[in-house]
Design a protein around this motif. Structure first.
Motif, PDB file in Angstrom:
ATOM      1  N   PHE A 207       0.832  -1.201   0.000  1.00 58.88           N
ATOM      2  CA  PHE A 207       0.000   0.000   0.000  1.00 58.88           C
ATOM      3  C   PHE A 207       0.867   1.252   0.000  1.00 58.88           C
ATOM      4  CE2 PHE A 207      -3.499  -2.530   2.319  1.00 58.88           C
ATOM      5  CZ  PHE A 207      -4.137  -2.807   1.126  1.00 58.88           C
ATOM      6  N   GLY A 208       1.946   1.216   0.784  1.00 59.37           N
ATOM      7  CA  GLY A 208       2.824   2.381   0.847  1.00 59.37           C
ATOM      8  C   GLY A 208       3.409   2.740  -0.505  1.00 59.37           C
TER       9      GLY A 208
ATOM     10  N   LEU B 101      -4.363   4.112  -0.859  1.00 57.31           N
ATOM     11  CA  LEU B 101      -4.552   4.995   0.301  1.00 57.31           C
ATOM     12  C   LEU B 101      -5.784   4.615   1.108  1.00 57.31           C
ATOM     13  CD1 LEU B 101      -4.062   8.830   0.357  1.00 57.31           C
ATOM     14  CD2 LEU B 101      -6.169   7.865   1.265  1.00 57.31           C
ATOM     15  N   LEU B 102      -6.903   4.383   0.437  1.00 62.94           N
ATOM     16  CA  LEU B 102      -8.150   4.129   1.154  1.00 62.94           C
ATOM     17  C   LEU B 102      -8.106   2.835   1.972  1.00 62.94           C
ATOM     18  CD1 LEU B 102     -10.945   5.266   1.701  1.00 62.94           C
ATOM     19  CD2 LEU B 102     -11.800   4.028  -0.301  1.00 62.94           C
ATOM     20  N   PRO B 103      -7.661   1.688   1.433  1.00 63.79           N
ATOM     21  CA  PRO B 103      -7.581   0.491   2.283  1.00 63.79           C
ATOM     22  C   PRO B 103      -6.600   0.647   3.450  1.00 63.79           C
ATOM     23  CG  PRO B 103      -7.514  -0.126  -0.030  1.00 63.79           C
ATOM     24  CD  PRO B 103      -7.367   1.359   0.019  1.00 63.79           C
ATOM     25  N   ALA B 104      -5.468   1.336   3.207  1.00 64.69           N
ATOM     26  CA  ALA B 104      -4.509   1.543   4.295  1.00 64.69           C
ATOM     27  C   ALA B 104      -5.154   2.290   5.456  1.00 64.69           C
ATOM     28  CB  ALA B 104      -3.292   2.314   3.782  1.00 64.69           C
ATOM     29  N   PHE B 105      -6.057   3.204   5.150  1.00 65.44           N
ATOM     30  CA  PHE B 105      -6.779   3.951   6.188  1.00 65.44           C
ATOM     31  C   PHE B 105      -7.900   3.101   6.798  1.00 65.44           C
ATOM     32  CE2 PHE B 105     -10.427   6.699   7.234  1.00 65.44           C
ATOM     33  CZ  PHE B 105      -9.864   7.456   8.251  1.00 65.44           C
ATOM     34  N   LEU B 106      -8.682   2.437   5.966  1.00 64.10           N
ATOM     35  CA  LEU B 106      -9.851   1.707   6.457  1.00 64.10           C
ATOM     36  C   LEU B 106      -9.476   0.494   7.302  1.00 64.10           C
ATOM     37  CD1 LEU B 106     -12.274   1.885   3.397  1.00 64.10           C
ATOM     38  CD2 LEU B 106     -12.444   3.111   5.569  1.00 64.10           C
TER      39      LEU B 106
ATOM     40  N   LEU C  85     -10.727   6.697  13.938  1.00 64.78           N
ATOM     41  CA  LEU C  85     -10.125   7.568  12.933  1.00 64.78           C
ATOM     42  C   LEU C  85      -8.632   7.765  13.183  1.00 64.78           C
ATOM     43  CD1 LEU C  85     -12.962  10.247  12.598  1.00 64.78           C
ATOM     44  CD2 LEU C  85     -12.419   8.380  11.014  1.00 64.78           C
ATOM     45  N   LEU C  86      -8.250   7.846  14.464  1.00 59.06           N
ATOM     46  CA  LEU C  86      -6.819   7.922  14.791  1.00 59.06           C
ATOM     47  C   LEU C  86      -6.112   6.650  14.347  1.00 59.06           C
ATOM     48  CD1 LEU C  86      -4.397   9.274  16.177  1.00 59.06           C
ATOM     49  CD2 LEU C  86      -5.165   8.234  18.334  1.00 59.06           C
ATOM     50  N   GLY C  87      -6.754   5.500  14.563  1.00 57.43           N
ATOM     51  CA  GLY C  87      -6.167   4.247  14.118  1.00 57.43           C
ATOM     52  C   GLY C  87      -5.994   4.201  12.609  1.00 57.43           C
ATOM     53  N   GLY C  88      -6.980   4.702  11.869  1.00 59.34           N
ATOM     54  CA  GLY C  88      -6.874   4.721  10.413  1.00 59.34           C
ATOM     55  C   GLY C  88      -5.760   5.633   9.935  1.00 59.34           C
ATOM     56  N   LEU C  89      -5.642   6.812  10.538  1.00 58.06           N
ATOM     57  CA  LEU C  89      -4.572   7.737  10.152  1.00 58.06           C
ATOM     58  C   LEU C  89      -3.210   7.151  10.483  1.00 58.06           C
ATOM     59  CD1 LEU C  89      -3.872  10.539   9.036  1.00 58.06           C
ATOM     60  CD2 LEU C  89      -4.075  11.444  11.368  1.00 58.06           C
ATOM     61  N   PHE C  90      -3.128   6.477  11.622  1.00 62.69           N
ATOM     62  CA  PHE C  90      -1.857   5.868  12.028  1.00 62.69           C
ATOM     63  C   PHE C  90      -1.420   4.787  11.041  1.00 62.69           C
ATOM     64  CE2 PHE C  90       0.076   2.482  14.901  1.00 62.69           C
ATOM     65  CZ  PHE C  90       1.367   2.950  14.728  1.00 62.69           C
ATOM     66  N   THR C  91      -2.308   3.858  10.684  1.00 64.13           N
ATOM     67  CA  THR C  91      -1.908   2.799   9.756  1.00 64.13           C
ATOM     68  C   THR C  91      -1.569   3.364   8.383  1.00 64.13           C
ATOM     69  OG1 THR C  91      -4.252   2.349   9.274  1.00 64.13           O
ATOM     70  CG2 THR C  91      -3.169   0.957  10.925  1.00 64.13           C
TER      71      THR C  91
ATOM     72  N   THR D  93       2.815   3.989   4.769  1.00 58.31           N
ATOM     73  CA  THR D  93       3.550   4.840   3.830  1.00 58.31           C
ATOM     74  C   THR D  93       5.030   4.866   4.189  1.00 58.31           C
ATOM     75  OG1 THR D  93       1.563   6.198   3.535  1.00 58.31           O
ATOM     76  CG2 THR D  93       3.643   7.112   2.752  1.00 58.31           C
ATOM     77  N   PHE D  94       5.337   4.963   5.475  1.00 55.91           N
ATOM     78  CA  PHE D  94       6.729   4.884   5.928  1.00 55.91           C
ATOM     79  C   PHE D  94       7.334   3.531   5.561  1.00 55.91           C
ATOM     80  CE2 PHE D  94       9.479   3.378   9.488  1.00 55.91           C
ATOM     81  CZ  PHE D  94      10.599   4.139   9.191  1.00 55.91           C
TER      82      PHE D  94
END
Length: 333
Positions: free
Chosen positions: A26-27, A124-129, A162-168, A173-174
């Motif tokens: 995903f990254g 991007l979307l699956p990495a967040f979801l 939402l914090l968990g989604g932003l974190f993943t 990405t890193f």
């Protein structure tokens, strides 16, 4: 150890393995718009995962299938309650796979640009979801006495989720940027390493916030060591990336991903899906498992098949281990 405990552990390993592999996958998709400067560099990034991206997704199929067979109540409640976000993930994975295969079929500018946008957004979307979903699994969702999900999609979008989604999203990405630095050469390699530093610092800030919240609100003595390992591994990955030790930096970013999801599953056990309505209605590993005979047959099958799958995939990564750069990309016709 009871068989249902063993299968909870095995399913945790399958999901964690999926996120370790699909995380950098995903990254790379996200970095096709953030790191690559032109179409040739985007092709370099796509080629770094070209031989392995579909094999990485096998882990998702296996994890979902094992959840269905070993814990049918967990599977039914989870996949019905999370129907819309999981449908969005499934659509993204389908479109993303099509984009990888169809992007190069025609040389037209608009054709290739549209598929490149699909790769970016469907990474991007699956990495967040996925982060949202697993944060909700730890936090708990509305479940009634009949084991059915009794909420709606807005119940899945709380601050913690939402914090968990932003974190993943940032962590993957890193992970992808470190993988790009490991697998490429030339200018794009140096820029990947430079960008990995900033994504890593952002991931570190989010890791402290998310993991501290997880440990304080839902954690236990089992999850605390995994939380500490995640933070220490991320710090080490940042240091090694800065020193140009890309192989070790990637290994430590992978350890970070593994430790984060180990924290999630260790905080969750012995529940498999807590009820935010009434703790007595939570789904547990013992109460949601299949019959002992079913679990016994599955254990024999898993004991035979799992080493073969892991060995084959490891061999695939070994075969395609060399770096690539823009000089390996033939000029467009």
């Amino acid at each position: 150890m009871h068989l249902h405990d063993f299968w909870f552990l095995l399913i945790a390993v399958l999901w964690t393995g999926y996120f370790f592999l699909e995380g950098f996958d995903f990254g790379i998709g996200v970095l096709t718009r953030l790191l690559a400067r032109d179409r040739t560099e985007r092709r370099v990034l796509i080629n770094t995962i070209g031989p392995v991206w579909d094999g990485n997704e096998v882990w998702l199929i296996t994890a979902a299938g094992a959840t269905f067979a070993a814990f049918p109540d967990w599977y039914a409640t989870l996949f019905s309650g999370f129907y819309l976000p999981l449908l969005a993930v499934l659509v993204c994975l389908i479109v993303r796979g099509v984009a990888f295969e169809y992007r190069h079929k025609r040389p037209g500018e608009r054709w290739q640009r549209n598929w490149e946008h699909a790769i970016f957004w469907c990474s991007l979307l699956p990495a967040f979801l996925w982060g949202v979903a697993f944060a909700d699994i730890v936090r708990g969702v509305p479940i009634g006495p009949d084991k059915n999900f009794s909420g709606d999609v807005l119940d899945l979008l709380g601050p913690y989720a939402l914090l968990g989604g932003l974190f993943t999203l940032v962590l993957f990405t890193f992970h992808g940027a470190v993988f790009a630095a490991l697998k490429t050469d030339g200018d794009i390699r140096h820029r990947a390493r430079a960008q990995a530093r900033w994504y890593g610092l952002a991931a570190l800030a989010l890791a402290v916030a998310f993991l501290a919240w997880t440990q304080a609100a839902y954690g236990n003595g089992r999850s605390l060591p995994a939380t500490l390992v995640a933070v220490v591994a991320l710090l080490a990955a940042l240091a090694l990336n800065r020193a140009g030790r890309e192989g070790w930096a990637f290994a430590l970013s992978g350890v970070t991903v593994v430790a984060v999801f180990a924290t999630v599953f260790l905080a969750l056990f012995p529940d498999v899906l807590p009820s935010s309505t009434d703790p007595a209605w939570s789904l547990t590993a013992a109460g949601s498992a299949s019959s002992p005979y079913t679990l016994k047959i599955m254990t024999w099958v898993a004991g035979f098949a799992t080493p073969l799958i892991v060995g084959y995939q490891a061999w695939t990564y070994w075969v395609f281990r060399k770096r690539i750069s823009t000089r390996h990309i033939p000029a467009a016709h």
